[in-house]
Design a protein around this motif. Structure first.
Motif, PDB file in Angstrom:
ATOM      1  N   MET A  31      31.564  45.966  43.106  1.00 11.48           N
ATOM      2  CA  MET A  31      31.228  45.570  41.739  1.00 11.48           C
ATOM      3  C   MET A  31      29.860  44.896  41.650  1.00 11.48           C
ATOM      4  SD  MET A  31      33.638  46.733  39.884  1.00 11.48           S
ATOM      5  CE  MET A  31      34.988  47.765  40.497  1.00 11.48           C
ATOM      6  N   GLY A  32      29.140  44.849  42.785  1.00  9.64           N
ATOM      7  CA  GLY A  32      27.768  44.340  42.742  1.00  9.64           C
ATOM      8  C   GLY A  32      27.626  42.849  42.968  1.00  9.64           C
ATOM      9  N   LEU A  33      28.663  42.203  43.466  1.00  9.63           N
ATOM     10  CA  LEU A  33      28.565  40.776  43.815  1.00  9.63           C
ATOM     11  C   LEU A  33      28.320  40.645  45.317  1.00  9.63           C
ATOM     12  CD1 LEU A  33      31.257  38.494  42.124  1.00  9.63           C
ATOM     13  CD2 LEU A  33      28.795  38.468  41.818  1.00  9.63           C
ATOM     14  N   THR A  34      27.552  39.624  45.729  1.00  6.92           N
ATOM     15  CA  THR A  34      27.196  39.537  47.150  1.00  6.92           C
ATOM     16  C   THR A  34      27.483  38.187  47.802  1.00  6.92           C
ATOM     17  OG1 THR A  34      24.956  38.895  46.569  1.00  6.92           O
ATOM     18  CG2 THR A  34      25.354  41.246  46.935  1.00  6.92           C
ATOM     19  N   GLN A  35      27.667  37.132  47.017  1.00  3.81           N
ATOM     20  CA  GLN A  35      27.734  35.795  47.607  1.00  3.81           C
ATOM     21  C   GLN A  35      29.169  35.351  47.878  1.00  3.81           C
ATOM     22  OE1 GLN A  35      25.191  33.079  45.284  1.00  3.81           O
ATOM     23  NE2 GLN A  35      24.354  34.960  44.395  1.00  3.81           N
ATOM     24  N   LEU A  36      29.533  35.409  49.159  1.00  4.02           N
ATOM     25  CA  LEU A  36      30.884  35.037  49.572  1.00  4.02           C
ATOM     26  C   LEU A  36      30.842  33.699  50.312  1.00  4.02           C
ATOM     27  CD1 LEU A  36      33.903  35.672  50.020  1.00  4.02           C
ATOM     28  CD2 LEU A  36      33.226  37.046  52.000  1.00  4.02           C
ATOM     29  N   HIS A  37      31.644  32.747  49.834  1.00  2.00           N
ATOM     30  CA  HIS A  37      31.743  31.435  50.481  1.00  2.00           C
ATOM     31  C   HIS A  37      33.180  31.230  50.946  1.00  2.00           C
ATOM     32  CE1 HIS A  37      27.808  29.475  49.196  1.00  2.00           C
ATOM     33  NE2 HIS A  37      27.769  30.684  48.661  1.00  2.00           N
ATOM     34  N   LEU A  38      33.326  30.736  52.167  1.00  2.00           N
ATOM     35  CA  LEU A  38      34.658  30.553  52.751  1.00  2.00           C
ATOM     36  C   LEU A  38      34.862  29.078  53.069  1.00  2.00           C
ATOM     37  CD1 LEU A  38      34.422  33.529  55.285  1.00  2.00           C
ATOM     38  CD2 LEU A  38      35.497  33.553  53.022  1.00  2.00           C
ATOM     39  N   VAL A  39      35.964  28.524  52.599  1.00  2.00           N
ATOM     40  CA  VAL A  39      36.288  27.138  52.915  1.00  2.00           C
ATOM     41  C   VAL A  39      37.390  27.144  53.971  1.00  2.00           C
ATOM     42  CG1 VAL A  39      37.179  24.959  52.025  1.00  2.00           C
ATOM     43  CG2 VAL A  39      35.659  26.360  50.602  1.00  2.00           C
ATOM     44  N   ALA A  40      37.082  26.619  55.135  1.00  2.64           N
ATOM     45  CA  ALA A  40      38.051  26.477  56.223  1.00  2.64           C
ATOM     46  C   ALA A  40      38.947  27.707  56.407  1.00  2.64           C
ATOM     47  CB  ALA A  40      38.907  25.223  55.987  1.00  2.64           C
ATOM     48  N   PRO A  41      38.349  28.888  56.635  1.00  3.53           N
ATOM     49  CA  PRO A  41      39.188  30.072  56.883  1.00  3.53           C
ATOM     50  C   PRO A  41      39.926  29.917  58.210  1.00  3.53           C
ATOM     51  CG  PRO A  41      36.891  30.564  57.402  1.00  3.53           C
ATOM     52  CD  PRO A  41      36.907  29.180  56.781  1.00  3.53           C
ATOM     53  N   GLN A  42      41.160  30.444  58.283  1.00  7.17           N
ATOM     54  CA  GLN A  42      41.906  30.274  59.540  1.00  7.17           C
ATOM     55  C   GLN A  42      41.278  31.048  60.689  1.00  7.17           C
ATOM     56  OE1 GLN A  42      46.121  30.525  59.567  1.00  7.17           O
ATOM     57  NE2 GLN A  42      46.401  29.111  57.869  1.00  7.17           N
ATOM     58  N   GLN A  43      40.780  32.273  60.394  1.00  4.31           N
ATOM     59  CA  GLN A  43      40.145  33.058  61.452  1.00  4.31           C
ATOM     60  C   GLN A  43      38.944  33.787  60.880  1.00  4.31           C
ATOM     61  OE1 GLN A  43      43.140  35.234  64.101  1.00  4.31           O
ATOM     62  NE2 GLN A  43      44.341  34.874  62.255  1.00  4.31           N
ATOM     63  N   PHE A  44      37.761  33.380  61.277  1.00  7.94           N
ATOM     64  CA  PHE A  44      36.552  34.036  60.810  1.00  7.94           C
ATOM     65  C   PHE A  44      35.383  33.607  61.671  1.00  7.94           C
ATOM     66  CE2 PHE A  44      32.719  34.570  58.327  1.00  7.94           C
ATOM     67  CZ  PHE A  44      32.879  35.863  57.858  1.00  7.94           C
ATOM     68  N   PRO A  45      34.503  34.534  62.108  1.00 12.94           N
ATOM     69  CA  PRO A  45      34.612  35.991  61.941  1.00 12.94           C
ATOM     70  C   PRO A  45      35.780  36.580  62.743  1.00 12.94           C
ATOM     71  CG  PRO A  45      32.577  35.382  63.097  1.00 12.94           C
ATOM     72  CD  PRO A  45      33.329  34.133  62.853  1.00 12.94           C
ATOM     73  N   HIS A  46      36.156  37.824  62.380  1.00  8.11           N
ATOM     74  CA  HIS A  46      37.310  38.441  63.017  1.00  8.11           C
ATOM     75  C   HIS A  46      37.185  39.960  62.860  1.00  8.11           C
ATOM     76  CE1 HIS A  46      41.548  39.510  63.722  1.00  8.11           C
ATOM     77  NE2 HIS A  46      41.683  38.327  64.280  1.00  8.11           N
ATOM     78  N   PRO A  47      37.551  40.721  63.903  1.00  9.68           N
ATOM     79  CA  PRO A  47      37.392  42.187  63.825  1.00  9.68           C
ATOM     80  C   PRO A  47      38.136  42.811  62.642  1.00  9.68           C
ATOM     81  CG  PRO A  47      38.186  41.515  66.014  1.00  9.68           C
ATOM     82  CD  PRO A  47      38.016  40.273  65.210  1.00  9.68           C
ATOM     83  N   GLU A  48      39.265  42.222  62.265  1.00  9.57           N
ATOM     84  CA  GLU A  48      40.031  42.793  61.167  1.00  9.57           C
ATOM     85  C   GLU A  48      39.303  42.616  59.835  1.00  9.57           C
ATOM     86  OE1 GLU A  48      44.499  42.520  59.399  1.00  9.57           O
ATOM     87  OE2 GLU A  48      44.187  41.568  61.358  1.00  9.57           O
ATOM     88  N   ALA A  49      38.600  41.511  59.703  1.00 10.37           N
ATOM     89  CA  ALA A  49      37.793  41.299  58.494  1.00 10.37           C
ATOM     90  C   ALA A  49      36.714  42.378  58.419  1.00 10.37           C
ATOM     91  CB  ALA A  49      37.169  39.907  58.510  1.00 10.37           C
ATOM     92  N   THR A  50      36.058  42.611  59.527  1.00  8.92           N
ATOM     93  CA  THR A  50      34.983  43.607  59.568  1.00  8.92           C
ATOM     94  C   THR A  50      35.518  45.003  59.272  1.00  8.92           C
ATOM     95  OG1 THR A  50      33.974  42.222  61.270  1.00  8.92           O
ATOM     96  CG2 THR A  50      33.045  44.427  60.972  1.00  8.92           C
ATOM     97  N   ALA A  51      36.700  45.324  59.842  1.00 10.35           N
ATOM     98  CA  ALA A  51      37.271  46.650  59.614  1.00 10.35           C
ATOM     99  C   ALA A  51      37.598  46.876  58.140  1.00 10.35           C
ATOM    100  CB  ALA A  51      38.536  46.824  60.469  1.00 10.35           C
ATOM    101  N   ARG A  52      38.240  45.890  57.530  1.00 11.51           N
ATOM    102  CA  ARG A  52      38.644  46.052  56.124  1.00 11.51           C
ATOM    103  C   ARG A  52      37.446  46.015  55.176  1.00 11.51           C
ATOM    104  NH1 ARG A  52      43.956  44.563  54.813  1.00 11.51           N
ATOM    105  NH2 ARG A  52      43.429  44.988  52.666  1.00 11.51           N
ATOM    106  N   ALA A  53      36.359  45.404  55.605  1.00 12.12           N
ATOM    107  CA  ALA A  53      35.174  45.339  54.743  1.00 12.12           C
ATOM    108  C   ALA A  53      34.538  46.718  54.588  1.00 12.12           C
ATOM    109  CB  ALA A  53      34.162  44.353  55.307  1.00 12.12           C
TER     110      ALA A  53
END
Lengths: 248, 248
Positions: A31-53
């Motif tokens: 949808m054209g948005l780019t700025q992602l902020h994460l507050v205390a993610p349990q697991q990040f970075p992570h291969p599953e995040a990259t795969a689903r992205a």
């Protein structure tokens, strides 16, 4: 107007599943948005995040990780919470469409806007909600209302993109909203002044400052107004200083 | 009107990933849709579909599997195709919102409506498109337009649910707003306290109280909140009374 040119960030709080973070990145980029902020993610970075992205892994690479929500929204003028229907929330929730329209207008006026999503199972805590000025609830079926996190983000960023397309040239306010940092300084100042007066908290739930924050958050205080409010507090302090100490 | 009472089905054609079928079921149930039709799915039933459906696995249990799209839509009055932007399609695409509105109206009139989604990588073929009476395209970023199948369904069923609700019932707040009389009493009280501090009006237009009123009006202060605000002012006054007058 393009959504990508507006200062709107998605803030995910305490996300459990890294796959959801990836799916959110993809939904945003679609949808054209780019700025992602994460507050205390349990697991990040992570291969599953990259795969689903999928092709949106660049958003993960630029994602900003914070320890607290307070930090993630400190330079924001408008902070919007997303929450399921709840009985005991002291907000009248907006529909996604109205919320998106307000967010785009405020961002268009130069305010940094944060749209906040809580943890998968628990959503936003009361403390986190207290840091938001607006609440948006996605309408769902009453029988089955547990929307997947990335699906909720998809609906919101879709509405944001529609709102951005619609917004032609609205009259723009000349004055920026107060940032959350400035508002926090105001609340601290108010707290100091109140401590000085010995003011007691007689609210039913015992959370006077939370009530006060909610009121001012809702008002979307601007830069001039926060200066006026601080001026009032300073005047009260000075007067106390003079009458209580100066003449002794 | 409830979406669940309308004869609208989601039709997935040649879906590759069973996980997507599950995620679609969940998205549908969240928005009150129950009729899922599958045309030649690559793998179904499948544990991954069940897992991603979460609490919506009942929709999978009732899903109708067809060999061809023709069979899946044979009793439908309106068949809507979903497709990415394409150059060589003999349709003028509708927006999701318009399409959803038409679908709900037709269904409300008793027509069975099918909303069709193609395979993940290839979308609907020309033959499949030829069996549809309307085309809907979800607007996406030009740089990155490949929307996940379940995300696309989520957006459409969200729009369908909004179209079905149209007449929304907003949640009713339990606490009444402060009356204008109460707010005026608060402003007068504030003015008294400020006069006592010798606070000067440094606003550009010299209308400090007008600015303060505007801020609080915007917040739509409720009965509890105006009591808190008055309490704060009283506390400031009392303190001044004690330190300024009582010890003289």
């Amino acid at each position: 107007m393009s959504l990508s040119s507006l200062p709107i960030r998605i803030v995910l709080v305490a996300t459990s599943h890294p796959g959801n973070i990836g799916a959110v990145a993809r939904a945003m980029k679609n949808m054209g948005l780019t700025q992602l902020h994460l507050v205390a993610p349990q697991q990040f970075p992570h291969p599953e995040a990259t795969a689903r992205a999928a092709g949106a892994d660049d958003l993960l690479g630029h994602a900003v990780v914070h320890q607290t929500l307070r930090e993630a929204v400190s330079n924001c003028g408008l902070v919007i919470a997303t929450s399921a229907r709840q009985r005991h929330i002291p907000f009248v929730p907006y529909e996604p469409r109205e919320g998106a329209s307000i967010a785009v207008n405020k961002a268009h006026e130069g305010n940094v806007v944060a749209w906040v999503f809580g943890a998968e199972r628990t959503g936003l805590t009361n403390d986190e909600l207290a840091q938001c000025g607006m609440l948006v609830t996605i309408p769902t079926s009453e029988e089955y209302s547990s929307l997947n996190l990335a699906m909720a983000v998809q609906i919101i960023v879709y509405e944001l993109s529609l709102a951005a397309r619609k917004t032609t040239e609205l009259p723009v306010s000349e004055v920026q909203l107060a940032t959350q940092l400035e508002m926090n300084q105001f609340y601290e100042h108010l707290q100091e002044v109140l401590s000085g007066t010995g003011f007691r908290d007689h609210t039913a739930d015992g959370h006077l400052m939370a009530r006060v924050r909610r009121l001012f958050n809702r008002a979307q205080v601007d830069q001039n107004e926060v200066r006026i409010l601080r001026g009032i507090l300073s005047a009260v302090e000075d007067k106390r200083g003079v009458s209580g100490g100066g003449e002794a």
